[in-house]
Design a protein around this motif. Sequence first.
Motif, PDB file in Angstrom:
ATOM      1  N   ARG A   1       0.869  -1.252   0.037  1.00 38.54           N
ATOM      2  CA  ARG A   1      -0.053   0.064  -0.105  1.00 38.54           C
ATOM      3  C   ARG A   1       0.966   1.128  -0.105  1.00 38.54           C
ATOM      4  O   ARG A   1       0.451   2.253  -0.666  1.00 38.54           O
ATOM      5  CB  ARG A   1      -0.913   0.111   1.249  1.00 38.54           C
ATOM      6  CG  ARG A   1      -1.905   0.955   1.496  1.00 38.54           C
ATOM      7  CD  ARG A   1      -2.936   1.017   0.774  1.00 38.54           C
ATOM      8  NE  ARG A   1      -3.994   1.903   0.903  1.00 38.54           N
ATOM      9  CZ  ARG A   1      -5.048   1.707   1.796  1.00 38.54           C
ATOM     10  NH1 ARG A   1      -5.115   0.500   2.285  1.00 38.54           N
ATOM     11  NH2 ARG A   1      -5.861   2.738   2.370  1.00 38.54           N
ATOM     12  N   VAL A   2       2.034   1.264   0.734  1.00 33.61           N
ATOM     13  CA  VAL A   2       2.688   2.525   0.931  1.00 33.61           C
ATOM     14  C   VAL A   2       3.503   2.704  -0.128  1.00 33.61           C
ATOM     15  O   VAL A   2       4.416   1.837  -0.720  1.00 33.61           O
ATOM     16  CB  VAL A   2       3.679   2.446   2.296  1.00 33.61           C
ATOM     17  CG1 VAL A   2       4.164   3.586   2.450  1.00 33.61           C
ATOM     18  CG2 VAL A   2       2.613   2.176   3.463  1.00 33.61           C
ATOM     19  N   HIS A   3       3.466   3.901  -0.851  1.00 38.08           N
ATOM     20  CA  HIS A   3       3.973   4.320  -1.942  1.00 38.08           C
ATOM     21  C   HIS A   3       5.415   4.925  -1.921  1.00 38.08           C
ATOM     22  O   HIS A   3       6.471   4.710  -2.420  1.00 38.08           O
ATOM     23  CB  HIS A   3       3.240   4.788  -2.885  1.00 38.08           C
ATOM     24  CG  HIS A   3       3.878   5.700  -4.108  1.00 38.08           C
ATOM     25  ND1 HIS A   3       4.536   4.771  -5.228  1.00 38.08           N
ATOM     26  CD2 HIS A   3       4.402   6.719  -4.396  1.00 38.08           C
ATOM     27  CE1 HIS A   3       5.026   5.841  -6.030  1.00 38.08           C
ATOM     28  NE2 HIS A   3       4.929   6.841  -5.750  1.00 38.08           N
ATOM     29  N   ALA A   4       5.258   5.708  -1.028  1.00 43.64           N
ATOM     30  CA  ALA A   4       6.471   6.590  -0.319  1.00 43.64           C
ATOM     31  C   ALA A   4       6.438   6.658   1.242  1.00 43.64           C
ATOM     32  O   ALA A   4       5.377   6.877   1.884  1.00 43.64           O
ATOM     33  CB  ALA A   4       6.212   7.891  -0.810  1.00 43.64           C
ATOM     34  N   LEU A   5       7.751   6.430   1.806  1.00 47.76           N
ATOM     35  CA  LEU A   5       7.844   6.606   3.290  1.00 47.76           C
ATOM     36  C   LEU A   5       9.136   7.537   3.423  1.00 47.76           C
ATOM     37  O   LEU A   5      10.269   7.313   3.078  1.00 47.76           O
ATOM     38  CB  LEU A   5       8.539   5.221   3.588  1.00 47.76           C
ATOM     39  CG  LEU A   5       8.303   5.037   4.988  1.00 47.76           C
ATOM     40  CD1 LEU A   5       6.884   5.066   5.727  1.00 47.76           C
ATOM     41  CD2 LEU A   5       8.689   3.483   5.454  1.00 47.76           C
ATOM     42  N   ALA A   6       8.703   8.641   3.699  1.00 45.11           N
ATOM     43  CA  ALA A   6       9.901   9.550   4.099  1.00 45.11           C
ATOM     44  C   ALA A   6      10.315   9.351   5.732  1.00 45.11           C
ATOM     45  O   ALA A   6       9.366   9.322   6.463  1.00 45.11           O
ATOM     46  CB  ALA A   6       9.374  11.127   4.087  1.00 45.11           C
ATOM     47  N   LEU A   7      11.431   9.164   5.700  1.00 45.39           N
ATOM     48  CA  LEU A   7      12.029   8.888   7.172  1.00 45.39           C
ATOM     49  C   LEU A   7      13.104   9.501   7.724  1.00 45.39           C
ATOM     50  O   LEU A   7      13.996  10.234   6.878  1.00 45.39           O
ATOM     51  CB  LEU A   7      12.838   7.510   6.850  1.00 45.39           C
ATOM     52  CG  LEU A   7      12.001   6.041   6.862  1.00 45.39           C
ATOM     53  CD1 LEU A   7      12.873   5.101   6.802  1.00 45.39           C
ATOM     54  CD2 LEU A   7      11.247   6.055   8.201  1.00 45.39           C
ATOM     55  N   ARG A   8      12.901  10.011   8.796  1.00 45.66           N
ATOM     56  CA  ARG A   8      14.131  10.501   9.691  1.00 45.66           C
ATOM     57  C   ARG A   8      14.131   9.581  11.007  1.00 45.66           C
ATOM     58  O   ARG A   8      13.156   9.263  11.678  1.00 45.66           O
ATOM     59  CB  ARG A   8      13.713  11.780  10.432  1.00 45.66           C
ATOM     60  CG  ARG A   8      14.121  12.798   9.442  1.00 45.66           C
ATOM     61  CD  ARG A   8      13.242  14.326   9.975  1.00 45.66           C
ATOM     62  NE  ARG A   8      13.460  14.779  11.172  1.00 45.66           N
ATOM     63  CZ  ARG A   8      14.919  15.411  11.610  1.00 45.66           C
ATOM     64  NH1 ARG A   8      15.732  15.682  10.824  1.00 45.66           N
ATOM     65  NH2 ARG A   8      15.288  15.904  12.729  1.00 45.66           N
ATOM     66  N   THR A   9      15.501   9.247  11.059  1.00 47.63           N
ATOM     67  CA  THR A   9      15.946   8.258  12.132  1.00 47.63           C
ATOM     68  C   THR A   9      16.936   8.654  12.932  1.00 47.63           C
ATOM     69  O   THR A   9      18.107   9.049  12.247  1.00 47.63           O
ATOM     70  CB  THR A   9      16.179   6.790  11.595  1.00 47.63           C
ATOM     71  OG1 THR A   9      17.421   7.046  10.418  1.00 47.63           O
ATOM     72  CG2 THR A   9      15.305   6.014  10.777  1.00 47.63           C
ATOM     73  N   LEU A  10      16.669   9.015  14.113  1.00 52.73           N
ATOM     74  CA  LEU A  10      17.724   9.527  14.908  1.00 52.73           C
ATOM     75  C   LEU A  10      17.895   8.749  16.417  1.00 52.73           C
ATOM     76  O   LEU A  10      16.863   7.910  16.941  1.00 52.73           O
ATOM     77  CB  LEU A  10      17.102  11.066  15.436  1.00 52.73           C
ATOM     78  CG  LEU A  10      16.855  11.950  14.523  1.00 52.73           C
ATOM     79  CD1 LEU A  10      15.982  13.141  14.840  1.00 52.73           C
ATOM     80  CD2 LEU A  10      18.029  12.318  13.721  1.00 52.73           C
ATOM     81  N   THR A  11      19.023   8.916  17.065  1.00 54.61           N
ATOM     82  CA  THR A  11      19.048   8.372  18.563  1.00 54.61           C
ATOM     83  C   THR A  11      18.721   9.615  19.485  1.00 54.61           C
ATOM     84  O   THR A  11      18.757  10.534  18.985  1.00 54.61           O
ATOM     85  CB  THR A  11      20.491   8.009  18.717  1.00 54.61           C
ATOM     86  OG1 THR A  11      21.307   9.238  18.723  1.00 54.61           O
ATOM     87  CG2 THR A  11      21.262   7.049  17.709  1.00 54.61           C
TER      88      THR A  11
END
Lengths: 111, 90
Positions: free
Chosen positions: B75-85
Amino acid sequence: MDTTVSERIRRDITENDVVLFMKGTPVFPQCGFSAAVVQVLNHMGVTFKGVDVLVDPSLRQGIKEFTNWPTIPQLYVKGEFLGGCDIVREMYETGELQESLRAKGIAVEDR
Amino acid sequence: MDVANRIRAKLTEALAPVRLEIVDDSHRHKGHAGHDPRGESHFSVTVVSEAFRGKSRVERHRQVNALLAEELRERVHALALRTLTPDEAA
């Protein structure tokens, strides 16, 4: 994956310092995420090769498997995968992208 | 379960995030390629987790993408990610 596809990718990233696998071309990007990375590279004055994955379905799928990365665009520098749109943008904003390109011997304009 | 809740459940279970923001951007992509008339096709996700310590951005994104492989496929076409500690987010 078809070996001709992976060979083609390997050749692209070996023969060119900076390669962007994208939807559309650097002049006419067909997707906002690809356009964003083109904009960052242009803003830094970085010379790169754009590879349009939309013209070849086997490449569109193949690059995802090659990189183990589910989305396009994908930026390669000196044969190494640097990231997709989010990573490129984030690194650009912090200045890490400029630093990392310079460290790899890529000319970057100061703005 | 809707897609946003599935994303939340999977990331919470695997990464024990101290902060998790899931924003459905689907309405901003109406009519674009990959837009699903049912919505829930475009998400922005921020994950703050100890699990990312010592990992590169690419490794972190790969980890999240792998956790959400099913959603990305269906389903998900686009996943904008921010990954932080937690340190980086502070």
